[in-house]
Design an enzyme around this catalytic site. Structure first.
Site, mmCIF file in Angstrom:
data_model
loop_
_atom_site.group_PDB
_atom_site.id
_atom_site.type_symbol
_atom_site.label_atom_id
_atom_site.label_comp_id
_atom_site.label_asym_id
_atom_site.label_seq_id
_atom_site.Cartn_x
_atom_site.Cartn_y
_atom_site.Cartn_z
ATOM 1 C CE LYS A 197 -3.591 2.341 2.638
ATOM 2 N NZ LYS A 197 -4.511 2.257 3.762
ATOM 3 C CE LYS A 251 -6.015 1.978 -0.546
ATOM 4 N NZ LYS A 251 -6.479 2.076 0.805
HETATM 5 C C1 PBG Z 1 -7.002 3.308 5.654
HETATM 6 C C2 PBG Z 1 -7.478 3.246 4.252
HETATM 7 C C3 PBG Z 1 -7.376 4.239 3.274
HETATM 8 C C4 PBG Z 1 -7.988 3.740 2.124
HETATM 9 C C5 PBG Z 1 -8.447 2.458 2.419
HETATM 10 N N1 PBG Z 1 -8.108 2.163 3.739
HETATM 11 C C6 PBG Z 1 -6.842 5.612 3.362
HETATM 12 C C7 PBG Z 1 -5.456 5.875 3.714
HETATM 13 O O1 PBG Z 1 -4.605 4.977 3.792
HETATM 14 O O2 PBG Z 1 -5.161 7.044 3.923
HETATM 15 C C8 PBG Z 1 -8.110 4.469 0.825
HETATM 16 C C9 PBG Z 1 -9.152 3.950 -0.113
HETATM 17 C C10 PBG Z 1 -9.452 4.846 -1.248
HETATM 18 O O3 PBG Z 1 -8.832 5.900 -1.480
HETATM 19 O O4 PBG Z 1 -10.389 4.496 -1.984
HETATM 20 N N2 PBG Z 1 -7.974 2.834 6.547
#
Ligand code: PBG
Length: 327
Positions: A197, A251
């Site tokens: 991520k 992601k």
């Molecule tokens: C954190 C989380 C995020 C997203 C999914 N889980 C945000 C982040 O890491 O700041 C982002 C998902 C998206 O942008 O569609 N709980």
């Protein structure tokens, strides 16, 4: 004189033939729909930067889950927006926290017809907006946070979750969650690990969706990955698999297709990719201005994610894609 032959074009002439030789197959079965449920509201609230996506009430969430099921989308990913936040994100592990309430209602209403996945993190629940607990220097404390994740995993499992998806990018989170689940009779609950991520600007609209602002203009670069790195993603993924991840996720998706392909070549567990809020918002914004054909671009983008090697795609486009794919 020999004319150039039509060797590449022959298989493109007939639509049935094109379908027959298509190398990539995108089906509603491949999709997971992320959904937001907010505590303490009576009507669904629109999210400006995610047109067509709302913060659901528990009732409207159940309706939306039924609609997705009827379209052949097999799974949803649940995010909670609590009425109150605090330093340790208590709402995330409270048996009466919004996600637990919603999971119980969904499990009852859908009786196993749809796979209930829950995002497992603290950022929606902490007043500082970070994915973990802060130490006295204001840094996210890895190991204290792992203990919180264990509590959240158990709360979600007891409420009927079918799969947990830890997204906080703490080291050791998969092992810690696996241990907690196994120790409490939930050895059958799989973990979909947000493994690679990236710290991405494409999460912007999501932060509006879950009412998260990181205090002091902070960011997540201290725990999420650097966009310049691919080998690091493979290390993250291999560690998560070793710790017991059943599925792993990359992601965002489109800006990281090379990472999806590299991960696919390296591991045998199913690979998921998250087509995130900013990716969705860009399609909607351009389509709204008539600059692109929205549904066509949506299909092309998700196909690309599948072609790169993802088995599963998490996307806010799930319902509309399923409608198109069902013809
Ligand atoms: C954190 C989380 C995020 C997203 C999914 N889980 C945000 C982040 O890491 O700041 C982002 C998902 C998206 O942008 O569609 N709980």
């Amino acid at each position: 004189m020999a004319f150039p032959d039509t060797r590449m074009r022959r298989l493109r002439r007939h639509p049935r033939l094109r379908d027959m030789v298509a190398e990539t197959d995108l089906r509603p079965d491949d999709l997971i729909a992320p959904l937001f449920v907010r505590e303490g509201i009576d009507t669904p609230q629109p999210i400006t930067s995610l047109p067509g996506v709302v913060q659901h009430t528990v009732d409207s969430l159940v309706e939306e889950a039924r609609r997705l099921h009827s379209l052949g989308v097999p799974a949803l990913l649940l995010f909670g927006v609590p009425a109150a936040k605090d330093g340790i994100g208590s709402g995330a592990s409270d048996p009466d926290g919004i996600v637990q309430v919603a999971l119980r209602r969904l499990a009852e209403a859908l009786s196993g017809q749809m796979l209930l996945v829950a995002d497992l993190c603290l950022d929606e629940y902490t007043e500082h907006g970070h994915c973990g607990i802060l130490d006295r220097h204001g840094d996210v404390d890895n190991d204290l946070t792992l203990e919180r994740y264990q509590s959240v995993a158990l709360a979600q499992a007891r409420a009927g979750v079918d799969m947990v998806a830890p997204s906080g990018m703490m080291d050791g989170q998969v092992a810690a969650i696996r241990q907690a689940l196994d120790g409490d009779g939930f050895a059958g609950v799989p973990i979909l690990a947000y493994a690679a991520k990236y710290a991405s600007a494409l999460y912007g609209p999501f932060r509006e969706a879950v009412d998260v602002t990181i205090t002091g203009g902070g960011d997540r670069r201290g725990y999420q990955q650097d966009a310049r790195n691919r080998r690091e993603a493979l290390r993250e993924v291999l560690l998560d698999v070793e710790e017991g991840a059943d599925m792993i996720m990359v992601k965002p998706a489109l800006a990281y297709l090379d990472v999806i392909a590299a991960v696919r070549a390296r591991v045998d567990v199913p690979v998921a990719a998250y087509h995130v809020s900013g990716e969705y918002a860009m399609i909607k914004a351009a389509a709204d201005r008539g600059w692109i054909d929205g549904p066509a671009v949506a299909l092309e983008h998700t196909l690309a994610i599948k072609r790169a090697g993802a088995d599963v795609i998490l996307t806010y486009l799930a319902a509309e894609l399923a409608e198109v794919l069902n013809g």
